[in-house]
Design a protein around this motif. Structure first.
Motif, PDB file in Angstrom:
ATOM      1  N   HIS A  24      -5.390   5.835   4.161  1.00  0.00           N
ATOM      2  CA  HIS A  24      -5.450   4.471   4.715  1.00  0.00           C
ATOM      3  C   HIS A  24      -6.673   4.310   5.628  1.00  0.00           C
ATOM      4  CE1 HIS A  24      -0.963   3.311   3.899  1.00  0.00           C
ATOM      5  NE2 HIS A  24      -1.585   3.772   2.839  1.00  0.00           N
ATOM      6  N   TYR A  47      -9.576   3.870   3.453  1.00  0.00           N
ATOM      7  CA  TYR A  47      -9.578   2.508   2.910  1.00  0.00           C
ATOM      8  C   TYR A  47     -10.224   1.547   3.918  1.00  0.00           C
ATOM      9  CZ  TYR A  47      -8.058  -2.167   1.727  1.00  0.00           C
ATOM     10  OH  TYR A  47      -8.048  -3.508   1.466  1.00  0.00           O
ATOM     11  N   GLU A  58      -8.260  -1.672  -5.460  1.00  0.00           N
ATOM     12  CA  GLU A  58      -8.057  -3.121  -5.270  1.00  0.00           C
ATOM     13  C   GLU A  58      -9.118  -3.914  -6.028  1.00  0.00           C
ATOM     14  OE1 GLU A  58      -6.202  -3.678  -0.816  1.00  0.00           O
ATOM     15  OE2 GLU A  58      -8.177  -4.472  -1.192  1.00  0.00           O
ATOM     16  N   SER A 108      -2.755  -4.716  -3.065  1.00  0.00           N
ATOM     17  CA  SER A 108      -2.935  -4.022  -1.778  1.00  0.00           C
ATOM     18  C   SER A 108      -2.979  -2.515  -1.991  1.00  0.00           C
ATOM     19  CB  SER A 108      -1.802  -4.368  -0.817  1.00  0.00           C
ATOM     20  OG  SER A 108      -1.828  -3.481   0.292  1.00  0.00           O
ATOM     21  N   LYS A 143      -3.275  -0.186   0.292  1.00  0.00           N
ATOM     22  CA  LYS A 143      -2.433   0.536   1.257  1.00  0.00           C
ATOM     23  C   LYS A 143      -0.946   0.444   0.898  1.00  0.00           C
ATOM     24  CE  LYS A 143      -3.855   0.205   5.715  1.00  0.00           C
ATOM     25  NZ  LYS A 143      -4.517  -0.446   6.887  1.00  0.00           N
ATOM     26  N   ALA A 144      -0.543  -0.702   0.369  1.00  0.00           N
ATOM     27  CA  ALA A 144       0.865  -0.849  -0.036  1.00  0.00           C
ATOM     28  C   ALA A 144       1.170   0.060  -1.226  1.00  0.00           C
ATOM     29  CB  ALA A 144       1.166  -2.301  -0.391  1.00  0.00           C
ATOM     30  N   GLU A 145       0.177   0.262  -2.088  1.00  0.00           N
ATOM     31  CA  GLU A 145       0.367   1.099  -3.285  1.00  0.00           C
ATOM     32  C   GLU A 145       0.399   2.582  -2.938  1.00  0.00           C
ATOM     33  OE1 GLU A 145       1.049   1.828  -7.284  1.00  0.00           O
ATOM     34  OE2 GLU A 145       1.043  -0.115  -6.264  1.00  0.00           O
TER      35      GLU A 145
END
Length: 267
Positions: free
Chosen positions: A94, A97, A118, A140, A142-144
């Protein structure tokens, strides 16, 4: 015939493989001769493991070992198991990212055997073509990415990415950062590189540093070129690295790996 070397470690893209991502007949025949003499032929690539296995099968490396993800994973092909693995934490991914957003670079990682990003980019297309892996473009990143993963790659135009490399090394000295292609900046856990993984494997097999040949062409190969008893570049090596090896052989399109076997193992 006394064999001086016991392990031959080969980078894949732009080294063992020609520009069509193929192993030439000349390279294949010479590697078969090396293996007949009992030499461990080890593929060492920035590629994910699944993008290497077909080549290992083609070369009959079923009794050997394979180093993938730039040294973050070592597989025992005979036992079909992973004997070493080191990942980036979710937090580190993260953080990378956020850095990629700030530095205006694309970022990918690998989740469930797929490339995750993304964004779309011509450079991500190259990674898809090289690895044959599916691309999961997500809303997203970070969500993945909700767990650890083996590595990330930042991707952008080469001259700009060179500047990013310097900055990232300064910003995150706790991570291992290196170029695998001019548009791929690879990031792995601290201490992870091809040289460290060869050392781990050689010690496991009782092979001395002086008994290892390593062949490569790019920045992510430098640690193994420096570690090996004989460090070899193919002729298409990145120009600024030319003086860092013991020997330079023919290019990846002119069977440089076959030349290594012929000159340093068979003669």
């Amino acid at each position: 015939m006394k064999i001086k070397y016991k392990m031959l470690v080969l980078d894949m893209d732009d080294t063992l493989l020609n520009d069509n991502h193929e192993v030439s007949i000349e390279n294949k025949e010479m590697l078969a001769k090396a293996m007949e003499l009992g030499i461990h032929v080890v593929l060492a690539s920035g590629r994910p493991t699944p993008a290497m296995t077909a080549y290992a099968k083609e070369l009959n490396l079923h009794n050997s070992f394979m180093i993938s993800y730039n040294g973050a994973v070592i597989s025992d092909l005979k036992e079909d198991k992973i004997i070493f693995e080191q990942t980036l934490t979710q937090e580190q991914i993260h953080e990378l990212y956020e850095y990629s957003v700030k530095s205006k670079t694309h970022i990918i990682t690998y989740v469930n055997g797929k490339i995750v990003s993304e964004t779309d980019s011509e450079y991500i297309e190259i990674e898809k073509n090289i690895t044959g892996l599916e691309h999961n473009k997500v809303v997203s990143f970070k969500a993945e990415v909700q767990s650890s993963a083996i590595k990330c790659i930042l991707l952008e135009e080469p001259s700009y990415l060179k500047e990013v490399e310097k900055d990232l090394k300064a910003a995150m000295p706790h991570l291992s950062v290196c170029m695998s292609k001019p548009f791929f900046l690879e990031v792995a856990q601290n201490g992870i590189d091809k040289g460290a993984s060869i050392k781990f494997l050689a010690e496991k097999l009782g092979i001395l540093q002086s008994e290892i040949i390593a062949v490569g062409n790019a920045g992510n190969d430098l640690t193994m070129i420096e570690y090996a008893g004989l460090g070899v570049w193919v002729d298409n090596v990145d120009p600024e690295l030319r003086d860092k090896a013991d020997v330079i052989v023919a290019s990846n399109n002119n069977h440089g790996v076959a030349e290594v076997v012929r000159r340093f193992i068979l003669e």
